[in-house]
Design a protein around this motif. Structure first.
Motif, PDB file in Angstrom:
ATOM      1  N   PRO A 216       1.918  -5.470   6.528  1.00 44.43           N
ATOM      2  CA  PRO A 216       1.010  -5.481   5.391  1.00 44.43           C
ATOM      3  C   PRO A 216       1.105  -4.246   4.491  1.00 44.43           C
ATOM      4  O   PRO A 216       0.414  -4.168   3.486  1.00 44.43           O
ATOM      5  CB  PRO A 216      -0.367  -5.527   6.065  1.00 44.43           C
ATOM      6  CG  PRO A 216      -0.164  -4.791   7.348  1.00 44.43           C
ATOM      7  CD  PRO A 216       1.232  -5.092   7.779  1.00 44.43           C
ATOM      8  N   GLU A 268      -2.481  -9.891   1.727  1.00 41.43           N
ATOM      9  CA  GLU A 268      -3.243  -9.132   2.717  1.00 41.43           C
ATOM     10  C   GLU A 268      -4.711  -9.520   2.651  1.00 41.43           C
ATOM     11  O   GLU A 268      -5.265  -9.737   1.574  1.00 41.43           O
ATOM     12  CB  GLU A 268      -3.072  -7.637   2.414  1.00 41.43           C
ATOM     13  CG  GLU A 268      -3.572  -6.717   3.488  1.00 41.43           C
ATOM     14  CD  GLU A 268      -3.293  -5.262   3.156  1.00 41.43           C
ATOM     15  OE1 GLU A 268      -3.727  -4.401   3.937  1.00 41.43           O
ATOM     16  OE2 GLU A 268      -2.646  -4.983   2.125  1.00 41.43           O
ATOM     17  N   VAL A 330      -1.731 -10.431   7.378  1.00 42.45           N
ATOM     18  CA  VAL A 330      -1.023 -11.297   6.431  1.00 42.45           C
ATOM     19  C   VAL A 330      -0.729 -12.604   7.168  1.00 42.45           C
ATOM     20  O   VAL A 330      -0.013 -12.608   8.164  1.00 42.45           O
ATOM     21  CB  VAL A 330       0.273 -10.661   5.878  1.00 42.45           C
ATOM     22  CG1 VAL A 330      -0.057  -9.580   4.873  1.00 42.45           C
ATOM     23  CG2 VAL A 330       1.152 -10.090   6.978  1.00 42.45           C
TER      24      VAL A 330
END
Length: 499
Positions: A216, A268, A330
């Motif tokens: 992420p 994210e 994610v």
């Protein structure tokens, strides 16, 4: 060629690593501590060639309860599983927990391997088989064959290999057209080459010189070289275990659980909406604000559970839940996950991701529940329409919608074109909004103009820039001009120069 990843599962000391050595001729316990203690601690990886010339990757997972975290990291990319049960012990606690995990991860193909079968007599083996069949009722393995083997003498190995070969024909082909995504399970450095990451490529393909992103943290990187099963290749395809040499990123910047993927393909988030099922054999269900360990891909994240429909999801039941995370994630819609209690650490459930970009929900809100059910079962057009209903004020573009949905750009464009044709969505210079937001802009424009004309009766009209600042300052002049042209076509306004 079809690419297949086979994994082992089962209780500690039931012979998983020895079985793999008998199948492949290779040892997967490589750590000094593993050799000293005689147990698998970390994931082991190898491969072997099947009679049909398919090459199958193998992931050997640890069976000890203390290393379930490592087992979960390895199980996330499996196509097929060999559930290993020792004939002298039968079904044990970790056998059951591994079965739960594999079920929640939606593994569909597998068989049961009865190891150490030469150490007990036939009558005892039959009792063990009956116990196995009873314990796997209601799972994806309930109709699976039980194959007796002895890994030392290699009795039963030829039969097992032929059964594996035949079963690989039933495994679904991977999506090679989706954006590339690889869950990282190991990171290390090789002198003269730099950073190397390994993992199972679960979607798309990766080629040398591709520009990708490590999520992420969103670290941009370029692919230097690729190896599959120890051989250098130009391209790795979904379904392959692969080692990838990447540039511009240091080893200390990456960890197991990170994801190597195409740019703009992931988003994210600190919350996800899920459908979560609780195992039958647990003493308590899932209550509001229970602290959990979430296992997604190769990552472990602490989170809190917020059941949205009921006070408690009872054992054997499922429900809609918002997971509020302590670290960002994610994920994509449709991803599978497993949850374990924070303490004591036991697997209590798992499920499927429905929304990776939700707002914070209030419990028992029927509007939220209905919207999630649409997202859970709906077509891509339904999912995108629901997303734009909630996010029109940010006017997302194609790349942002890709990050949310996890779909390919081509599929998203087709779905959006259909929504625009049906009048449900409006597009302005590659920015999208729901029809409800467009109607709201129309209403606000009409209200502003009416107020202006009542106040300044002798003036021809408002300056366009003044209208833009009052109606939607997020639009640049170009986008606002397109919006005004739409209002002209709807016979809402007239434009004369800048007025």
């Amino acid at each position: 060629m079809k690419n297949v990843i086979i994994g082992t599962a089962g209780h500690i000391d039931h012979g998983k690593t020895t079985l793999i050595k008998a199948l492949t001729g290779r040892e997967t316990d490589t750590l000094a501590e593993e050799k000293k203690r005689g147990i698998s601690i970390n994931l082991g990886f190898t491969y072997f060639d099947l009679p049909s010339n398919k090459r199958a990757g193998i992931v050997d997972v640890p069976g000890h309860e203390k290393f379930i975290k490592n087992m979960l990291a390895g199980a996330s990319g499996l196509d097929m599983v060999l559930l290993v049960v020792a004939a002298d012990e039968g079904v044990m606690p970790q056998t059951v927990e591994h079965m739960d995990i594999l079920t929640f991860l939606n593994i569909k193909n597998g068989m049961i391997v009865l190891t150490k079968s030469d150490t007990v007599d036939e009558e005892f083996r039959e009792l063990v088989k009956d116990d196995i069949r009873e314990k796997i009722q209601g799972t994806f393995l309930e109709d699976a064959e039980i194959i007796e083997v002895d890994s030392i003498s290699k009795r039963g190995m030829d039969e097992l290999i032929n059964k594996i070969d035949k079963m690989t024909d039933e495994i679904e082909d991977k999506n090679l057209e989706a954006p590339a995504r690889l869950n990282i399970d190991r990171v290390f450095s090789i002198k003269g080459f730099g950073t190397v990451v390994t993992g199972t490529l679960i979607e798309g393909k990766i080629s040398i010189d591709d520009d990708l992103v490590v999520y992420p943290k969103e670290l941009k990187t370029k692919i230097r070289s690729i190896q599959v099963h120890g051989e250098s290749v130009e391209t790795a395809y979904a379904g392959q275990r692969t080692a990838i040499n990447i540039s511009n990123v240091k080893v200390e910047e990456i960890q197991r659980g990170d994801v190597l993927a195409s740019a703009h393909s992931l988003e994210e988030a600190m919350m996800i909406d899920v459908r979560l099922s609780v195992v039958k054999h647990t003493d308590q269900g899932l209550k509001h604000w229970d602290r959990l360990r979430l296992y997604h891909g190769t990552r472990e994240i602490l989170c809190r559970a917020v059941p949205l429909e009921v006070e408690e999801i009872k054992p054997g039941e499922s429900g809609l839940v918002q997971l509020r995370l302590e670290e960002s994630i994610v994920a994509k819609k449709g991803d599978k996950f497993v949850v374990r209690r924070y303490s004591p650490m036991e697997t209590i459930g798992g499920g499927i991701v429905i929304d990776t970009n939700p707002r914070k929900h209030k419990r028992f809100d029927q509007t939220v529940i209905d919207a999630l059910k649409i997202k859970e079962k709906g077509e891509l057009t339904d999912i995108l329409e629901a997303y734009l209903k909630n996010n029109s004020r940010s006017y997302p573009n194609i790349k942002e919608i890709m990050s949310y949905s996890g779909e390919s750009e081509e599929n998203i464009k087709k779905a959006l074109e259909k929504l625009v044709e049906e009048g449900k969505v409006v597009c302005i210079n590659n920015m999208y909004m729901h029809r409800n937001q467009y109607n709201k802009l129309k209403e606000n424009t009409e209200a502003e103009l009416n107020t202006y004309h009542k106040k300044f009766r002798l003036r021809k009209g408002m300056l366009k820039e003044e209208v833009r600042s009052k109606i939607e300052s997020k639009f640049k002049t170009r986008e606002f001009d397109i919006l005004l042209d739409m209002f002209i076509n709807d016979e809402l306004i007239k434009v004369d120069g800048n007025t």
